[in-house]
Write a protein that holds these residues in place. Structure first.
Motif, PDB file in Angstrom:
ATOM      1  N   ILE A  28      15.508 -15.431  -6.037  1.00  6.17           N
ATOM      2  CA  ILE A  28      14.574 -14.336  -6.330  1.00  6.17           C
ATOM      3  C   ILE A  28      13.258 -14.549  -5.588  1.00  6.17           C
ATOM      4  CG2 ILE A  28      13.168 -13.274  -8.152  1.00  6.17           C
ATOM      5  CD1 ILE A  28      15.596 -13.781 -10.039  1.00  6.17           C
ATOM      6  N   VAL A  29      12.757 -15.789  -5.585  1.00  4.99           N
ATOM      7  CA  VAL A  29      11.495 -16.091  -4.900  1.00  4.99           C
ATOM      8  C   VAL A  29      11.627 -15.846  -3.395  1.00  4.99           C
ATOM      9  CG1 VAL A  29       9.917 -17.979  -4.261  1.00  4.99           C
ATOM     10  CG2 VAL A  29      10.640 -17.711  -6.640  1.00  4.99           C
ATOM     11  N   VAL A  30      12.705 -16.322  -2.796  1.00  5.97           N
ATOM     12  CA  VAL A  30      12.891 -16.130  -1.353  1.00  5.97           C
ATOM     13  C   VAL A  30      13.061 -14.646  -1.030  1.00  5.97           C
ATOM     14  CG1 VAL A  30      14.445 -16.598   0.594  1.00  5.97           C
ATOM     15  CG2 VAL A  30      13.752 -18.459  -0.922  1.00  5.97           C
ATOM     16  N   THR A  31      13.769 -13.914  -1.865  1.00  8.06           N
ATOM     17  CA  THR A  31      13.919 -12.472  -1.657  1.00  8.06           C
ATOM     18  C   THR A  31      12.564 -11.776  -1.741  1.00  8.06           C
ATOM     19  OG1 THR A  31      16.176 -12.523  -2.522  1.00  8.06           O
ATOM     20  CG2 THR A  31      15.082 -10.382  -2.485  1.00  8.06           C
ATOM     21  N   GLY A  32      11.714 -12.212  -2.674  1.00  9.08           N
ATOM     22  CA  GLY A  32      10.354 -11.663  -2.775  1.00  9.08           C
ATOM     23  C   GLY A  32       9.540 -11.925  -1.521  1.00  9.08           C
ATOM     24  N   MET A  33       9.654 -13.135  -0.985  1.00  9.97           N
ATOM     25  CA  MET A  33       8.939 -13.452   0.258  1.00  9.97           C
ATOM     26  C   MET A  33       9.443 -12.586   1.402  1.00  9.97           C
ATOM     27  SD  MET A  33       8.380 -17.590   0.217  1.00  9.97           S
ATOM     28  CE  MET A  33      10.087 -17.997   0.035  1.00  9.97           C
ATOM     29  N   ARG A  34      10.759 -12.362   1.444  1.00 14.40           N
ATOM     30  CA  ARG A  34      11.319 -11.502   2.489  1.00 14.40           C
ATOM     31  C   ARG A  34      10.799 -10.069   2.361  1.00 14.40           C
ATOM     32  NH1 ARG A  34      16.653 -14.606   2.350  1.00 14.40           N
ATOM     33  NH2 ARG A  34      16.654 -15.582   4.400  1.00 14.40           N
ATOM     34  N   ALA A  35      10.638  -9.610   1.124  1.00 15.55           N
ATOM     35  CA  ALA A  35      10.137  -8.251   0.900  1.00 15.55           C
ATOM     36  C   ALA A  35       8.695  -8.122   1.387  1.00 15.55           C
ATOM     37  CB  ALA A  35      10.235  -7.883  -0.582  1.00 15.55           C
ATOM     38  N   ILE A  36       7.871  -9.134   1.131  1.00 13.87           N
ATOM     39  CA  ILE A  36       6.480  -9.122   1.591  1.00 13.87           C
ATOM     40  C   ILE A  36       6.440  -9.124   3.115  1.00 13.87           C
ATOM     41  CG2 ILE A  36       4.332 -10.462   1.684  1.00 13.87           C
ATOM     42  CD1 ILE A  36       5.026 -11.399  -1.214  1.00 13.87           C
ATOM     43  N   ALA A  37       7.274  -9.957   3.725  1.00 13.92           N
ATOM     44  CA  ALA A  37       7.323 -10.016   5.190  1.00 13.92           C
ATOM     45  C   ALA A  37       7.802  -8.683   5.763  1.00 13.92           C
ATOM     46  CB  ALA A  37       8.246 -11.147   5.637  1.00 13.92           C
ATOM     47  N   ALA A  38       8.790  -8.054   5.111  1.00 15.81           N
ATOM     48  CA  ALA A  38       9.310  -6.771   5.592  1.00 15.81           C
ATOM     49  C   ALA A  38       8.235  -5.691   5.530  1.00 15.81           C
ATOM     50  CB  ALA A  38      10.520  -6.360   4.765  1.00 15.81           C
ATOM     51  N   GLU A  39       7.399  -5.760   4.510  1.00 16.34           N
ATOM     52  CA  GLU A  39       6.303  -4.800   4.382  1.00 16.34           C
ATOM     53  C   GLU A  39       5.342  -4.920   5.567  1.00 16.34           C
ATOM     54  OE1 GLU A  39       2.690  -4.491   1.365  1.00 16.34           O
ATOM     55  OE2 GLU A  39       4.631  -4.207   0.373  1.00 16.34           O
ATOM     56  N   LYS A  40       5.234  -6.116   6.114  1.00 19.29           N
ATOM     57  CA  LYS A  40       4.363  -6.350   7.265  1.00 19.29           C
ATOM     58  C   LYS A  40       5.111  -6.131   8.586  1.00 19.29           C
ATOM     59  CE  LYS A  40       1.731  -9.824   4.737  1.00 19.29           C
ATOM     60  NZ  LYS A  40       0.335  -9.494   4.857  1.00 19.29           N
ATOM     61  N   GLY A  41       6.373  -5.646   8.478  1.00 20.50           N
ATOM     62  CA  GLY A  41       7.146  -5.356   9.676  1.00 20.50           C
ATOM     63  C   GLY A  41       7.903  -6.544  10.236  1.00 20.50           C
ATOM     64  N   ASP A  42       8.049  -7.597   9.454  1.00 22.60           N
ATOM     65  CA  ASP A  42       8.731  -8.803   9.896  1.00 22.60           C
ATOM     66  C   ASP A  42      10.019  -8.985   9.093  1.00 22.60           C
ATOM     67  OD1 ASP A  42       8.484 -10.713  11.819  1.00 22.60           O
ATOM     68  OD2 ASP A  42       6.713 -11.655  10.947  1.00 22.60           O
ATOM     69  N   VAL A  43      11.025  -9.568   9.713  1.00 22.71           N
ATOM     70  CA  VAL A  43      12.272  -9.892   9.019  1.00 22.71           C
ATOM     71  C   VAL A  43      12.431 -11.406   9.038  1.00 22.71           C
ATOM     72  CG1 VAL A  43      14.778  -9.670   9.024  1.00 22.71           C
ATOM     73  CG2 VAL A  43      13.353  -7.714   9.654  1.00 22.71           C
ATOM     74  N   ILE A  44      12.572 -12.000   7.859  1.00 21.70           N
ATOM     75  CA  ILE A  44      12.778 -13.447   7.771  1.00 21.70           C
ATOM     76  C   ILE A  44      14.282 -13.694   7.707  1.00 21.70           C
ATOM     77  CG2 ILE A  44      12.373 -15.547   6.446  1.00 21.70           C
ATOM     78  CD1 ILE A  44       9.870 -14.261   5.293  1.00 21.70           C
ATOM     79  N   ALA A  45      14.834 -14.178   8.791  1.00 17.77           N
ATOM     80  CA  ALA A  45      16.266 -14.509   8.815  1.00 17.77           C
ATOM     81  C   ALA A  45      16.463 -15.877   8.160  1.00 17.77           C
ATOM     82  CB  ALA A  45      16.770 -14.522  10.254  1.00 17.77           C
ATOM     83  N   ALA A  46      17.690 -16.146   7.748  1.00 21.54           N
ATOM     84  CA  ALA A  46      17.990 -17.440   7.136  1.00 21.54           C
ATOM     85  C   ALA A  46      17.781 -18.553   8.154  1.00 21.54           C
ATOM     86  CB  ALA A  46      19.428 -17.452   6.630  1.00 21.54           C
ATOM     87  N   ASP A  47      17.109 -19.641   7.728  1.00 26.26           N
ATOM     88  CA  ASP A  47      16.934 -20.784   8.629  1.00 26.26           C
ATOM     89  C   ASP A  47      18.103 -21.754   8.449  1.00 26.26           C
ATOM     90  OD1 ASP A  47      16.444 -22.239   6.317  1.00 26.26           O
ATOM     91  OD2 ASP A  47      14.326 -22.571   6.724  1.00 26.26           O
TER      92      ASP A  47
END
Length: 194
Positions: free
Chosen positions: A111-130
């Motif tokens: 849930i926490v990582v998904t939340g971080m991805r949502a914040i990044a997506a709002e800024k136009g960034d996609v966080i792919a799995a490392d």
């Protein structure tokens, strides 16, 4: 957009999402009807669905079909499949050797990582799995297959094998979650403060 949705890698990713309710249904057959084949079939469906995780990324890279939708759907499909199975295994009872506290930590991390991805997506960034996130997913899948099978196989306790791997997966889950948090803070929050 239609091309993104209907390409082969995204279709394979979607099969993991659709596999989750099938596995849950099979486990309910085991739970309420004591139908041992429910867990066997659930394990087989899970292994087939998990295999699509390897192929969707490989095909996307080989055929140059990497899309933002795919980068978003791939980790989401993993989370839906793994978390639904973990929650269901807790429901199956103590003899299935999946403690609720372990599942809570794993689901909370997701849930926490998904939340971080949502914040990044709002800024136009996609966080792919490392790489740590990918390793965590592999070990989670490796632990869930024997946990789903549950019954001894060739004299080997599948439940015990799965439980040992579950604790390895727990350590990787916490480590990779911490790594995502660190990188998120370093790349986004620190830049906002400046």
């Amino acid at each position: 957009m239609k091309r993104e949705i209907l390409n082969l890698p995204n279709t394979l990713t979607l099969t993991r999402i659709f596999a989750a309710p099938i596995i849950v249904g099979l486990l309910y057959l085991e739970l309420f009807l004591h139908w041992r084949f429910g867990s066997y079939l659930a394990a087989i469906v899970f292994m087939l669905a998990s295999a699509t995780d390897m192929f969707d990324g490989m095909i996307a890279r080989q055929q140059n079909l990497i899309t933002n939708l795919g980068k978003f759907l791939d980790p989401l499909a993993d989370k839906l499949l793994i978390c639904s199975v973990l929650i269901m295994l807790v429901r199956m009872g103590a003899e299935w050797r999946v403690p609720a506290w372990v599942v809570i930590i794993i689901v909370a991390r997701e849930i926490v990582v998904t939340g971080m991805r949502a914040i990044a997506a709002e800024k136009g960034d996609v966080i792919a799995a490392d790489r740590f996130g990918k390793l965590k997913t592999i070990v989670q899948s490796l632990c869930l297959a024997p946990l789903l099978w549950h019954y001894p196989l060739f004299g080997i306790s599948m439940a015990l094998v799965g439980q040992v791997l579950l604790y390895v997966a727990l350590l990787l889950t916490v480590f990779s979650g911490g790594n995502y948090l660190y990188n998120f803070y370093k790349n986004w929050l620190m830049n906002e403060e400046c």
